[in-house]
Design a protein around this motif. Sequence first.
Motif, PDB file in Angstrom:
ATOM      1  N   ALA A 121       1.430  -8.273   5.866  1.00  0.00           N
ATOM      2  CA  ALA A 121       0.902  -7.806   4.584  1.00  0.00           C
ATOM      3  C   ALA A 121       1.362  -6.389   4.277  1.00  0.00           C
ATOM      4  CB  ALA A 121      -0.628  -7.872   4.590  1.00  0.00           C
ATOM      5  N   ASP A 122       1.617  -5.582   5.317  1.00  0.00           N
ATOM      6  CA  ASP A 122       2.057  -4.204   5.107  1.00  0.00           C
ATOM      7  C   ASP A 122       3.499  -4.111   4.625  1.00  0.00           C
ATOM      8  OD1 ASP A 122      -0.349  -3.030   5.731  1.00  0.00           O
ATOM      9  OD2 ASP A 122       0.132  -2.724   7.855  1.00  0.00           O
ATOM     10  N   ALA A 123       4.162  -5.265   4.477  1.00  0.00           N
ATOM     11  CA  ALA A 123       5.531  -5.234   3.964  1.00  0.00           C
ATOM     12  C   ALA A 123       5.574  -4.706   2.539  1.00  0.00           C
ATOM     13  CB  ALA A 123       6.156  -6.621   4.021  1.00  0.00           C
ATOM     14  N   VAL A 124       4.508  -4.881   1.783  1.00  0.00           N
ATOM     15  CA  VAL A 124       4.408  -4.296   0.439  1.00  0.00           C
ATOM     16  C   VAL A 124       3.080  -3.556   0.364  1.00  0.00           C
ATOM     17  CG1 VAL A 124       4.335  -4.703  -2.041  1.00  0.00           C
ATOM     18  CG2 VAL A 124       5.808  -6.126  -0.599  1.00  0.00           C
ATOM     19  N   GLN A 125       3.146  -2.241   0.217  1.00  0.00           N
ATOM     20  CA  GLN A 125       1.950  -1.417   0.121  1.00  0.00           C
ATOM     21  C   GLN A 125       1.917  -0.695  -1.213  1.00  0.00           C
ATOM     22  OE1 GLN A 125       0.891   0.731   3.947  1.00  0.00           O
ATOM     23  NE2 GLN A 125       3.037   0.208   4.356  1.00  0.00           N
ATOM     24  N   LEU A 126       0.724  -0.400  -1.668  1.00  0.00           N
ATOM     25  CA  LEU A 126       0.532   0.326  -2.928  1.00  0.00           C
ATOM     26  C   LEU A 126      -0.218   1.617  -2.642  1.00  0.00           C
ATOM     27  CD1 LEU A 126       0.761   0.018  -6.140  1.00  0.00           C
ATOM     28  CD2 LEU A 126      -1.655  -0.622  -6.014  1.00  0.00           C
TER      29      LEU A 126
ATOM     30  N   MET B  94       1.069   5.071   5.815  1.00  0.00           N
ATOM     31  CA  MET B  94       1.715   3.985   5.086  1.00  0.00           C
ATOM     32  C   MET B  94       3.168   3.835   5.512  1.00  0.00           C
ATOM     33  SD  MET B  94       0.171   4.560   1.227  1.00  0.00           S
ATOM     34  CE  MET B  94       0.879   3.040   0.591  1.00  0.00           C
ATOM     35  N   GLY B  95       3.842   4.958   5.710  1.00  0.00           N
ATOM     36  CA  GLY B  95       5.232   4.909   6.128  1.00  0.00           C
ATOM     37  C   GLY B  95       5.401   4.265   7.490  1.00  0.00           C
ATOM     38  N   ALA B  96       4.499   4.603   8.421  1.00  0.00           N
ATOM     39  CA  ALA B  96       4.578   4.009   9.751  1.00  0.00           C
ATOM     40  C   ALA B  96       4.330   2.505   9.680  1.00  0.00           C
ATOM     41  CB  ALA B  96       3.561   4.685  10.679  1.00  0.00           C
ATOM     42  N   ALA B  97       3.369   2.101   8.852  1.00  0.00           N
ATOM     43  CA  ALA B  97       3.071   0.674   8.703  1.00  0.00           C
ATOM     44  C   ALA B  97       4.242  -0.060   8.052  1.00  0.00           C
ATOM     45  CB  ALA B  97       1.808   0.487   7.879  1.00  0.00           C
TER      46      ALA B  97
ATOM     47  N   ALA C 137       8.311  -2.192   1.345  1.00  0.00           N
ATOM     48  CA  ALA C 137       8.267  -1.324   0.167  1.00  0.00           C
ATOM     49  C   ALA C 137       6.941  -0.593   0.091  1.00  0.00           C
ATOM     50  CB  ALA C 137       8.483  -2.138  -1.106  1.00  0.00           C
ATOM     51  N   ILE C 138       6.999   0.649  -0.373  1.00  0.00           N
ATOM     52  CA  ILE C 138       5.807   1.429  -0.699  1.00  0.00           C
ATOM     53  C   ILE C 138       5.875   1.701  -2.198  1.00  0.00           C
ATOM     54  CG2 ILE C 138       4.540   3.573  -0.346  1.00  0.00           C
ATOM     55  CD1 ILE C 138       5.720   3.714   2.457  1.00  0.00           C
ATOM     56  N   LEU C 139       4.908   1.200  -2.939  1.00  0.00           N
ATOM     57  CA  LEU C 139       4.917   1.278  -4.396  1.00  0.00           C
ATOM     58  C   LEU C 139       3.894   2.305  -4.876  1.00  0.00           C
ATOM     59  CD1 LEU C 139       4.945  -2.569  -5.163  1.00  0.00           C
ATOM     60  CD2 LEU C 139       6.884  -1.059  -4.636  1.00  0.00           C
ATOM     61  N   ARG C 140       4.299   3.102  -5.858  1.00  0.00           N
ATOM     62  CA  ARG C 140       3.379   4.065  -6.458  1.00  0.00           C
ATOM     63  C   ARG C 140       3.515   3.959  -7.978  1.00  0.00           C
ATOM     64  NH1 ARG C 140       1.370   8.159  -9.843  1.00  0.00           N
ATOM     65  NH2 ARG C 140      -0.126   9.421  -8.679  1.00  0.00           N
ATOM     66  N   GLY C 141       2.597   3.221  -8.598  1.00  0.00           N
ATOM     67  CA  GLY C 141       2.602   3.075 -10.048  1.00  0.00           C
ATOM     68  C   GLY C 141       1.906   4.239 -10.723  1.00  0.00           C
ATOM     69  N   GLY C 142       1.966   4.250 -12.048  1.00  0.00           N
ATOM     70  CA  GLY C 142       1.334   5.317 -12.810  1.00  0.00           C
ATOM     71  C   GLY C 142      -0.187   5.200 -12.801  1.00  0.00           C
TER      72      GLY C 142
ATOM     73  N   THR D  33      -3.330  17.886   2.910  1.00  0.00           N
ATOM     74  CA  THR D  33      -3.190  17.397   4.286  1.00  0.00           C
ATOM     75  C   THR D  33      -3.618  15.937   4.387  1.00  0.00           C
ATOM     76  OG1 THR D  33      -3.590  19.614   5.159  1.00  0.00           O
ATOM     77  CG2 THR D  33      -3.871  17.780   6.685  1.00  0.00           C
ATOM     78  N   ASP D  34      -4.710  15.593   3.686  1.00  0.00           N
ATOM     79  CA  ASP D  34      -5.175  14.199   3.673  1.00  0.00           C
ATOM     80  C   ASP D  34      -4.118  13.276   3.063  1.00  0.00           C
ATOM     81  OD1 ASP D  34      -7.602  14.905   4.797  1.00  0.00           O
ATOM     82  OD2 ASP D  34      -8.598  15.132   2.850  1.00  0.00           O
ATOM     83  N   LEU D  35      -3.549  13.708   1.925  1.00  0.00           N
ATOM     84  CA  LEU D  35      -2.534  12.893   1.258  1.00  0.00           C
ATOM     85  C   LEU D  35      -1.311  12.698   2.145  1.00  0.00           C
ATOM     86  CD1 LEU D  35      -2.498  14.133  -2.453  1.00  0.00           C
ATOM     87  CD2 LEU D  35      -3.037  11.843  -1.648  1.00  0.00           C
ATOM     88  N   GLN D  36      -0.902  13.767   2.786  1.00  0.00           N
ATOM     89  CA  GLN D  36       0.252  13.682   3.670  1.00  0.00           C
ATOM     90  C   GLN D  36      -0.008  12.698   4.804  1.00  0.00           C
ATOM     91  OE1 GLN D  36       1.551  17.503   5.106  1.00  0.00           O
ATOM     92  NE2 GLN D  36       3.557  16.738   5.691  1.00  0.00           N
ATOM     93  N   ALA D  37      -1.248  12.709   5.326  1.00  0.00           N
ATOM     94  CA  ALA D  37      -1.601  11.782   6.397  1.00  0.00           C
ATOM     95  C   ALA D  37      -1.600  10.342   5.904  1.00  0.00           C
ATOM     96  CB  ALA D  37      -2.969  12.153   6.967  1.00  0.00           C
ATOM     97  N   VAL D  38      -2.092  10.127   4.675  1.00  0.00           N
ATOM     98  CA  VAL D  38      -2.104   8.780   4.099  1.00  0.00           C
ATOM     99  C   VAL D  38      -0.681   8.245   3.948  1.00  0.00           C
ATOM    100  CG1 VAL D  38      -2.574   7.474   1.982  1.00  0.00           C
ATOM    101  CG2 VAL D  38      -4.322   8.986   2.927  1.00  0.00           C
ATOM    102  N   ILE D  39       0.222   9.062   3.389  1.00  0.00           N
ATOM    103  CA  ILE D  39       1.606   8.638   3.200  1.00  0.00           C
ATOM    104  C   ILE D  39       2.279   8.406   4.551  1.00  0.00           C
ATOM    105  CG2 ILE D  39       3.868   9.306   2.312  1.00  0.00           C
ATOM    106  CD1 ILE D  39       1.818   8.497   0.162  1.00  0.00           C
TER     107      ILE D  39
END
Length: 426
Positions: free
Chosen positions: A178-183, A13-16, A148-153, A4-10
């Motif tokens: 700044a939220d145009a590119v998030q990690l 980030m998506g809204a931003a 963009a929302i980036l998720r590296g390894g 639930t926490d992870l879903q809220a974080v994503i």
Amino acid sequence: MTSTDLQAVIAHMGAAARAASAPMAAASTAAKNTALIALARRLRSEAPALHTANARDLAGANAAGLAAPLVDRLRLTGAILETVAQGCEQIAAMPDPIGEITGLRSRPSGIQVGRMRVPLGVFGMVYESRPNVTIEAASLAIKSGNAAILRGGSEAIHSNLALWTLVQAALAEAGLPADAVQLVQTTDRAAVGHLIASPQAVDVIIPRGGKGLIERISREAKVPVIKHLDGNCHVYVDASAELEMALRVTDNAKTQKYSPCNAAESLLVHERIAPAFLPRIGALFAAKGVQMRGDAAALALLQDVPGAKLAAATELDWAEEYLAPIISVKVVAGLDEAIAHINRYGSHHTDAILTDTHSHAMRFLREVDSASVMVNASTRFADGFEYGLGAEIGISTDKLHARGPVGLEGLTSLKWVVFGQGEVRG
């Protein structure tokens, strides 16, 4: 964090990202270029800090026993940092595609109809190992007016965090959000599942990594995916190929670097040039420790090469992406057999013909069903930077929207625009 926490974080980030996508789409070319030039400058000035962060990731990867090709992909050398910095500058120097109107034509009704290039909106990028992808994705997002929302390894988390900090500073310097590119800052793999199942957060997902990652995302994503699964790239040496050129190009295509998806994994040789070519390329490969898995005809011509590492090829070898010092080798009767073999066993990524016969070259270009097809050049050129795209966000072997290296144009779409002077439809 819980699911639930992870879903809220994503979701946050998506809204931003969605909020940032509007000012990015409207941003001036000057502002976007300012951000890119600032990013290139920071990559050079902050190189020592970036090397320190990368050293932590390399130490962790070695301690975890990661395979050598994966460790190699993780490395941020000075040369790699300079390449991505130059990529930012190259993208800044390129024409801005956003807002370009093409194909404008008048209709009998009096209206004019054309198409305008616009950003996709928000893209999600899921990638493994190579931290330089963070900069390539960010720089292309900036110039194409996307968020963009980036998720590296997880193996590159320290490098990616350090690089992303520079991206945000460059955006702020240019007056862009700044939220145009998030990690995604968590290494929890469940975050990927939430991201790829969030059409409200992202418009398209671009995976870049191993076949397992890409298959998972293609299977589970609820948004469009731009992808390639693997890179079984071929070099075909035609009967008329100039021998020294063929040796040089084939050697480079296989051994310049083993880990990229555009390295040659399969070698096809016309039966007429095979007696002269195979022993010599075999000697080059033997000197570099490359194992050759051949059919009977190839092994017969390679068996006397000193130090050659030979094995009989199986049916599985013809379709394999090794990412290692291994290559499959087959002697073919001619161009028809070569094309048929490539289209059957290849991954539709990149394939090359080495020939002095123009008609053979043109047939190869037309009939090989791959995203990049080459004549007398190494497959290692299948790369956004080498193609003049400034950088690439990945390679697409799909046939819809984007194909081959995905640069600025691949991160845009077209919408119809109409100009009138008060016309109404009768």
